[in-house]
Structures are given as structure tokens and as C-alpha cells.
Design a protein around this motif. Structure first.
Motif, PDB file in Angstrom:
ATOM      1  N   UNK A  54       0.839  -1.199   0.000  1.00  0.00           N
ATOM      2  CA  UNK A  54       0.000   0.000   0.000  1.00  0.00           C
ATOM      3  C   UNK A  54       0.874   1.248   0.000  1.00  0.00           C
ATOM      4  N   UNK A  55       0.271   2.365  -0.400  1.00  0.00           N
ATOM      5  CA  UNK A  55       1.010   3.629  -0.449  1.00  0.00           C
ATOM      6  C   UNK A  55       1.308   4.085   0.983  1.00  0.00           C
ATOM      7  N   UNK A  56       2.591   4.212   1.303  1.00  0.00           N
ATOM      8  CA  UNK A  56       2.942   4.658   2.654  1.00  0.00           C
ATOM      9  C   UNK A  56       3.424   6.105   2.660  1.00  0.00           C
ATOM     10  N   UNK A  57       3.923   6.553   1.522  1.00  0.00           N
ATOM     11  CA  UNK A  57       4.401   7.928   1.427  1.00  0.00           C
ATOM     12  C   UNK A  57       4.317   8.419  -0.009  1.00  0.00           C
ATOM     13  N   UNK A  58       4.700   9.666  -0.214  1.00  0.00           N
ATOM     14  CA  UNK A  58       4.819  10.195  -1.575  1.00  0.00           C
ATOM     15  C   UNK A  58       6.053  11.088  -1.627  1.00  0.00           C
ATOM     16  N   UNK A  59       6.662  11.177  -2.804  1.00  0.00           N
ATOM     17  CA  UNK A  59       7.759  12.125  -2.991  1.00  0.00           C
ATOM     18  C   UNK A  59       7.255  13.292  -3.824  1.00  0.00           C
ATOM     19  N   UNK A  60       7.565  14.506  -3.370  1.00  0.00           N
ATOM     20  CA  UNK A  60       7.195  15.721  -4.099  1.00  0.00           C
ATOM     21  C   UNK A  60       8.265  16.015  -5.138  1.00  0.00           C
ATOM     22  N   UNK A  61       7.847  16.182  -6.405  1.00  0.00           N
ATOM     23  CA  UNK A  61       8.790  16.451  -7.499  1.00  0.00           C
ATOM     24  C   UNK A  61       8.323  17.690  -8.268  1.00  0.00           C
ATOM     25  N   UNK A  62       9.164  18.707  -8.276  1.00  0.00           N
ATOM     26  CA  UNK A  62       8.750  19.989  -8.849  1.00  0.00           C
ATOM     27  C   UNK A  62       8.857  19.984 -10.375  1.00  0.00           C
ATOM     28  N   UNK A  63       7.967  20.686 -11.035  1.00  0.00           N
ATOM     29  CA  UNK A  63       7.955  20.887 -12.488  1.00  0.00           C
ATOM     30  C   UNK A  63       7.692  22.353 -12.782  1.00  0.00           C
ATOM     31  N   UNK A  64       8.063  22.757 -13.981  1.00  0.00           N
ATOM     32  CA  UNK A  64       7.856  24.157 -14.383  1.00  0.00           C
ATOM     33  C   UNK A  64       7.012  24.172 -15.646  1.00  0.00           C
ATOM     34  N   UNK A  65       5.844  24.767 -15.550  1.00  0.00           N
ATOM     35  CA  UNK A  65       5.022  24.930 -16.743  1.00  0.00           C
ATOM     36  C   UNK A  65       5.395  26.274 -17.361  1.00  0.00           C
ATOM     37  N   UNK A 109      -7.649  11.161   5.187  1.00  0.00           N
ATOM     38  CA  UNK A 109      -7.391   9.728   5.336  1.00  0.00           C
ATOM     39  C   UNK A 109      -6.861   9.314   6.706  1.00  0.00           C
ATOM     40  N   UNK A 110      -6.638  10.283   7.581  1.00  0.00           N
ATOM     41  CA  UNK A 110      -6.190   9.967   8.943  1.00  0.00           C
ATOM     42  C   UNK A 110      -4.909   9.154   8.965  1.00  0.00           C
ATOM     43  N   UNK A 111      -4.934   8.056   9.715  1.00  0.00           N
ATOM     44  CA  UNK A 111      -3.703   7.281   9.883  1.00  0.00           C
ATOM     45  C   UNK A 111      -3.267   6.593   8.590  1.00  0.00           C
ATOM     46  N   UNK A 112      -4.151   6.529   7.592  1.00  0.00           N
ATOM     47  CA  UNK A 112      -3.775   5.919   6.314  1.00  0.00           C
ATOM     48  C   UNK A 112      -3.117   6.933   5.372  1.00  0.00           C
ATOM     49  N   UNK A 113      -2.975   8.183   5.832  1.00  0.00           N
ATOM     50  CA  UNK A 113      -2.387   9.215   4.974  1.00  0.00           C
ATOM     51  C   UNK A 113      -0.902   8.954   4.763  1.00  0.00           C
ATOM     52  N   UNK A 114      -0.398   9.267   3.572  1.00  0.00           N
ATOM     53  CA  UNK A 114       1.023   9.042   3.292  1.00  0.00           C
ATOM     54  C   UNK A 114       1.896  10.135   3.910  1.00  0.00           C
ATOM     55  N   UNK A 115       3.118   9.765   4.293  1.00  0.00           N
ATOM     56  CA  UNK A 115       4.063  10.804   4.705  1.00  0.00           C
ATOM     57  C   UNK A 115       4.587  11.499   3.457  1.00  0.00           C
ATOM     58  N   UNK A 116       5.162  12.676   3.636  1.00  0.00           N
ATOM     59  CA  UNK A 116       5.596  13.499   2.511  1.00  0.00           C
ATOM     60  C   UNK A 116       7.113  13.591   2.482  1.00  0.00           C
ATOM     61  N   UNK A 117       7.704  13.243   1.342  1.00  0.00           N
ATOM     62  CA  UNK A 117       9.153  13.324   1.204  1.00  0.00           C
ATOM     63  C   UNK A 117       9.516  14.431   0.219  1.00  0.00           C
ATOM     64  N   UNK A 118      10.379  15.347   0.644  1.00  0.00           N
ATOM     65  CA  UNK A 118      10.721  16.522  -0.157  1.00  0.00           C
ATOM     66  C   UNK A 118      12.235  16.583  -0.367  1.00  0.00           C
ATOM     67  N   UNK A 119      12.644  16.844  -1.613  1.00  0.00           N
ATOM     68  CA  UNK A 119      14.075  16.934  -1.919  1.00  0.00           C
ATOM     69  C   UNK A 119      14.655  18.242  -1.409  1.00  0.00           C
ATOM     70  N   UNK A 120      15.862  18.148  -0.882  1.00  0.00           N
ATOM     71  CA  UNK A 120      16.549  19.326  -0.365  1.00  0.00           C
ATOM     72  C   UNK A 120      17.857  19.490  -1.145  1.00  0.00           C
ATOM     73  N   UNK A 121      18.031  20.638  -1.792  1.00  0.00           N
ATOM     74  CA  UNK A 121      19.266  20.890  -2.536  1.00  0.00           C
ATOM     75  C   UNK A 121      20.404  21.221  -1.572  1.00  0.00           C
TER      76      UNK A 121
END
Ligand code: C2E
Ligand code: MG
Ligand code: MG
Ligand code: MG
Length: 290
Positions: A54-65, A109-121
Motif C-alpha cells: 500500500x502507499x505509505x508515502x509520496x515524494x514531491x517532485x517539482x515541475x515548471x510549466x 485519510x487519517x492514519x492511512x495518509x502518506x508521509x511526505x518526502x521533499x528533496x533538499x538541494x
């Protein structure tokens, strides 16, 4: 004649190089206004727990429109943003966006919500305001620190001087998780990791090439990964396999002992609605790519 031709080639080469330098320069010069005009957006890629699929987290990935160039991936502009220092405000914007989104999922989603992973330069990790910025954003969004993970590349964390390391330690004490991104592409000393405030190690996608069906399994890659996973566990770290593109790779990485998988086999990076659809679906091993 030959000389003249050679000379022309050089002239051509020079013009091309200048043209691309000018383009790069223009791209970096327009970044501040682009941020103000909301041309950046964040896609999210699921991180899937290999024990329950199951989905436990997500990674944030930036884009430029970009209004003229269309959709630009981070490889086109993160380096430029590092050079100009723009990465500090862009990175802060991504972090705020990602934490807001994570908080919305937490509410829904409460306890089923994914944690958030963010890239740091690298530049962000050296920014003296890093800790206060993160604290402020967590406070403002109401996201628990334990729901946030910051990813730094191996070379960034290894080249980190005393002060930035102190900042990472402070963040870790606040409850924020620290991950090493793209592990295996640099030259770090695994044993040194015990002295760093790190919770998770992400094995670079390039290693997945050697991992698959039995007949095309690269025994060296598989053993390197096995050793890295064992040592990580001995150091108390969890492990994510990046770039998982096939079911065979997911299964193999699970057998090797990785806690988490990320890659096209599970899902490509996409808008928050895609993640939401996944969070609503009853997932198990068979559900993915069926
Ligand atoms: P990363 O942090 O290692 O992110 C994973 C990259 O691998 C993403 O590329 C993702 O789209 C891609 N990927 C995921 N699954 C697969 C797969 O199965 N196969 C293959 N071939 N690729 C896969 P993306 O989105 O182009 O990002 C590239 C890099 O840009 C990231 O690598 C990260 O280093 C950087 N980046 C992205 N967003 C940010 C940001 O907000 N801040 C900073 N500082 N860097 C960022
Ligand atoms: Mg990353
Ligand atoms: Mg990575
Ligand atoms: Mg990368």
C-alpha cells in the motif's frame, strides 16, 4: 579549404554554445517571476510499502510549466536554480506546497495518509534559515514533523560541514525524517552514516537494471544491494528501492529486505488527484499493474 572548414565548424560550435548559454541565462533570469506567477507545480510519486503493497508515502517532485517552452522537468532548472541561489526560495515554496498537500490527505485519510518526502538541494541544506523555515511551514500547515521526510543526495550530506549537519540534527530531533537520496551514485562510506542524523536510505534506480527475473539478474548488483540493505538495517535505517519498473524487481527488492519501493511499476509522478485515487483503492500485491 580544410582549414577554413575547420574554422567554420569552430565558429558554428561557438555560436551554438553561446546560444545555449544565453538560453540558460534567460531561463534562470525568469525564474523569480515564474515563481510569482505560479508557473511551478508539484507532482507526487507514491512510495509503496513492500510488506503490504500500500502507499505509505509520496515524494514531491517539482515541475515548471513554462509559457513558451512548455513543461520542464527538474533536470532542466534545478541546477540553474542552485547556481543562482534561487533554489532557496523555490525549495521553500515546494516544501510549503507539499506540506499543505500532506495535511489535506491527513485530514481526509487519517492514519492511512502518506508521509511526505521533499528533496533538499545542497544550497538549502546550508541555508542558515533552514530550520526556522521548516518549523514555520510545519506550524503553519499543522503537519506533524513525523509526516515529513527531507531527501538529500549522498554527496550533499557527505560534503556537509559542521553547521548544516547541526541543522539536520535539529530537524531530526524535531521528528523530521532525513533520507539519503540516490545512494550508490556517489562515494560515501556506509560506516560513516552512523554519525549522521539519517533514518532512511534510497538506493539509486541505476541499480535496478541488474535486478529482475532470475535469468537476467546481475549477481554483482544483487549482492551489492543485499549488502547495502543489511548494513542499513544494522545501522537502524529503513531502505527504499528507487526506479522499480517491473513486478520482478519489486518482488526481488522485497525478498532482499527493502521496506519501500518507488517507480513506474507502481506509479509515475502525477497530480494529487492520482494519489488520492490510489489511497481510496484497496491495494495488495496483485492490485498493482494488473
Ligand atoms: P530524485 O529525487 O531521485 O527523484 C526520482 C526521479 O526518478 C524523478 O525524476 C522520477 O520521476 C524518476 N523516476 C521515478 N520512478 C522511475 C522509474 O521507475 N524509472 C525511471 N527511469 N525514473 C523514475 P524527476 O521528477 O525528473 O526529478 C529528477 C530529480 O530532480 C530528482 O531526482 C531530484 O534530485 C530533483 N528534484 C525534483 N524536485 C525537486 C525539488 O523540489 N527540489 C530539489 N532540490 N530537487 C528536486
Ligand atoms: Mg528524491
Ligand atoms: Mg532519488
Ligand atoms: Mg536523481
Amino acid at each position: 579549404w580544410a582549414k577554413a572548414e575547420g574554422k567554420n565548424q569552430w565558429a558554428l560550435f561557438d555560436t551554438e554554445r553561446n546560444a545555449s548559454e544565453v538560453a540558460q541565462f534567460r531561463l534562470s533570469a525568469t525564474m523569480p517571476a515564474a515563481l510569482e506567477h505560479n508557473e511551478f507545480y508539484v507532482d507526487y510519486q507514491p512510495l509503496v510499502g513492500l510488506d503490504h503493497y500500500r502507499v505509505s508515502g509520496v515524494e514531491a517532485l517539482v515541475r515548471w510549466w513554462h509559457p513558451e517552452l512548455g513543461r520542464l522537468g527538474p533536470d532542466r532548472f534545478i541546477g540553474l536554480a542552485e547556481e543562482t541561489g534561487m533554489i532557496v526560495s523555490l525549495g521553500r515554496w515546494v516544501l510549503r506546497q507539499a506540506c499543505k498537500q500532506a495535511r489535506l490527505w491527513q485530514d481526509e485519510f487519517g492514519s492511512a495518509a502518506p508521509f511526505m518526502s521533499v528533496n533538499l538541494a545542497v544550497r538549502q541544506s546550508r541555508d542558515p534559515n533552514l530550520v526556522s523555515d521548516v518549523a514555520e511551514i510545519l506550524d503553519e500547515t499543522g503537519l506533524e514533523p513525523g509526516m515529513l521526510q527531507l531527501e538529500l543526495t549522498e554527496s550533499a550530506i557527505m560534503s556537509t560541514a559542521d553547521e548544516p549537519l547541526e541543522a539536520l540534527r535539529t530537524l531530526a530531533r524535531m521528528g523530521v525524517r532525513i533520507a539519503i537520496d540516490d545512494f550508490g551514485t556517489g562515494y560515501s562510506n556506509l560506516a560513516y552514516l552512523r554519525h549522521l542524523p539519517v533514518h532512511e536510505l534510497k538506493i539509486a534506480g541505476s541499480f535496478m537494471e541488474g535486478v529482475g527475473e532470475d535469468q537476467n539478474l546481475d549477481p554483482v548488483d544483487a549482492r551489492i544491494i543485499g549488502t547495502v540493505v543489511d548494513l542499513s538495517h544494522a545501522l537502524g535505517l529503513t531502505v527504499t528501492a528507487e526506479g522499480v519498473e517491473t513486478r520482478a524487481q519489486a518482488t526481488r527488492m522485497r525478498e532482499i529486505g527493502c521496506e519501500t519501493g518507488q517507480g513506474w511499476f507502481f506509479a509515475k509522478p502525477g497530480p494529487p488527484e492520482d494519489v488520492r485515487t490510489l489511497l481510496e483503492a484497496p491495494q495488495d500485491a496483485e492490485w498493482w499493474r494488473k
